[in-house]
Design a protein around this motif. Structure first.
Motif: not given
Ligand SMILES: *Cc1c(COP(=O)(O)O)cnc(C)c1O
Length: 388
Positions: A105, A107, A134, A136, A138, A163, A166, A168, A290, A294, A296
């Motif tokens: 990821t 991250n 986060h 990009c 994601q 984000a 986005g 989660y 991905q 998530s 994104s």
């Protein structure tokens, strides 16, 4: 084909009109547009409070201060981020450290976080705040990070600069389910813009009040917060040391207008990403992965070059794309390798996944007004370069 940037704002006639209306109104700043924009974002995200500020950098600063970050404290973040995610701790007199990234990821890695927390507990140097970024757009694995925060006693600021829009686990980023504070950036390359601008979101009323004070000099006009009865109608009190981090009404009006198209922007970014995934599938590159939890915001579309199969260097591929009018970029140079961070003691080689990422990553153009023709040009150009 004219130059294609890696990111750019998407401004409509309605956006322009709404800013012009503010210019003709009574308030250029501290008028009705700022609370209206705050209300729109907090409602969209499902957060109790939203505080608009003049940048995400300011948002990170007052978020750290609100959580009590100061001298002797430690803040951890990802090395693959914009420098502001780390600088905010230094502004408060705290020290900063990094947690290496996840190889899929990009991250902050939850496994690395856990290992580092265990070591820190033994050495009695646990962080006060962790700032997951986060990248990009994601989302990080917030449920697991939140679990660790309970176990090791740290607070969480989500740097959601990439984000907004986005999700989660099906819930909007910014709802604060797994963090104390979330911050957004509205710089023109981000998903929605106010030119410069940022916001902090929280469900904690005390934190919100503290951040509202810090945004404007530490000054209050709320008699409940004052040390004594007002001297008169003019009266205000400075009860903390704050800043001028306010957003203007012109910016907030633009942000409010942009909010109406946020879902369209993110949807278009997903179309573009899917198209990239298809058009680039045959190339010796690693496409963005991905996480199943998530959805994104897709601020960025980052590819990684498989340099063991490609004849050119990372630099050569990057330069060839730029020469063909494609404004590729690299997000980010690992923060701990910046000269300023080297000078305060960080060493090259400390975060190997982040450093390897830096040697391979390229951000391809990704913005909601990008046309299919532009995207096809990017893909055919990259294909031609890599087949040399
Ligand atoms: C853009 C960005 C910031 C800083 O945003 P500004 O609004 O320009 O201050 C902070 N963190 C990350 C991850 C960013 O991408």
């Amino acid at each position: 084909m004219s130059f294609i940037p890696y990111g750019r704002q998407d401004i409509s006639e309605a956006d322009i009109q709404t800013v012009v209306e503010v210019l003709r109104s009574d308030f250029l700043t501290q008028g009705p547009a700022v609370p209206a924009f705050e209300e729109a974002v907090s409602h969209y995200c499902g957060a109790k409070h939203a505080i608009a500020v003049n940048s995400a950098t300011s948002a990170l600063h007052i978020a750290c201060l609100a959580l009590g970050v100061g001298e002797g404290d430690i803040v951890w973040t990802s090395p693959i981020t914009f420098v502001a995610s780390a600088n905010c701790a230094l502004y408060c007199g705290a020290s900063v450290d990094f947690v290496d990234i996840d190889s899929r990821t990009y991250n902050l890695s939850v496994d690395q976080l856990q290992i580092k927390l265990e070591q820190a507990r033994q050495k009695n140097c646990l962080p006060k705040v962790v700032i997951p970024v986060h990248l990009c757009g994601q989302p990080c694995e917030m449920e697991q990070i939140h679990q660790l925060s309970q176990e090791y006693g740290f607070r969480i600021i989500e740097d959601a600069s990439h984000a907004i829009g986005g999700k989660y686990q099906g819930q909007p980023i910014g709802n604060g389910l797994y963090s104390d504070i979330t911050i957004f950036s509205f710089h023109p390359v981000k998903i929605i813009t106010t030119a410069e601008g940022g916001m902090t979101l929280t469900n904690n009323t005390a934190l919100a009040e503290r951040m509202m004070l810090l945004r404007s000099h530490g000054i209050t006009r709320d008699t409940k917060q004052m040390t004594h009865e007002p001297d008169g109608a003019w009266y205000y009190q400075q009860i903390d040391l704050g800043f001028n981090y306010r957003m203007t009404d012109m910016q907030a009006a633009l942000g409010l207008s942009q909010m109406q198209r946020l879902d369209n922007f993110v949807q278009r970014r997903h179309e573009l990403a899917q198209h990239y995934d298809e058009l680039l599938a045959h190339l010796p590159i690693t496409l963005p992965w991905q996480h199943p939890d998530s959805h994104s915001g897709l601020h960025l579309y980052v590819i990684r070059l498989q340099l063991d199969v490609i004849k050119l260097t990372h630099r050569e591929v990057f330069d060839a794309l730029r020469q063909q009018g494609i404004g590729v970029n690299l997000h980010y140079i690992p923060v701990h390798t910046q000269p300023y961070y080297q000078a305060i003691g960080f060493k090259q080689g400390t975060f190997p996944q982040a450093e390897r990422y830096y040697q391979e990553a390229i951000s391809l153009p990704m913005f909601s007004s990008m046309t299919n023709e532009q995207q096809e040009y990017v893909c055919s150009t990259l294909t031609a370069i890599l087949s040399k």
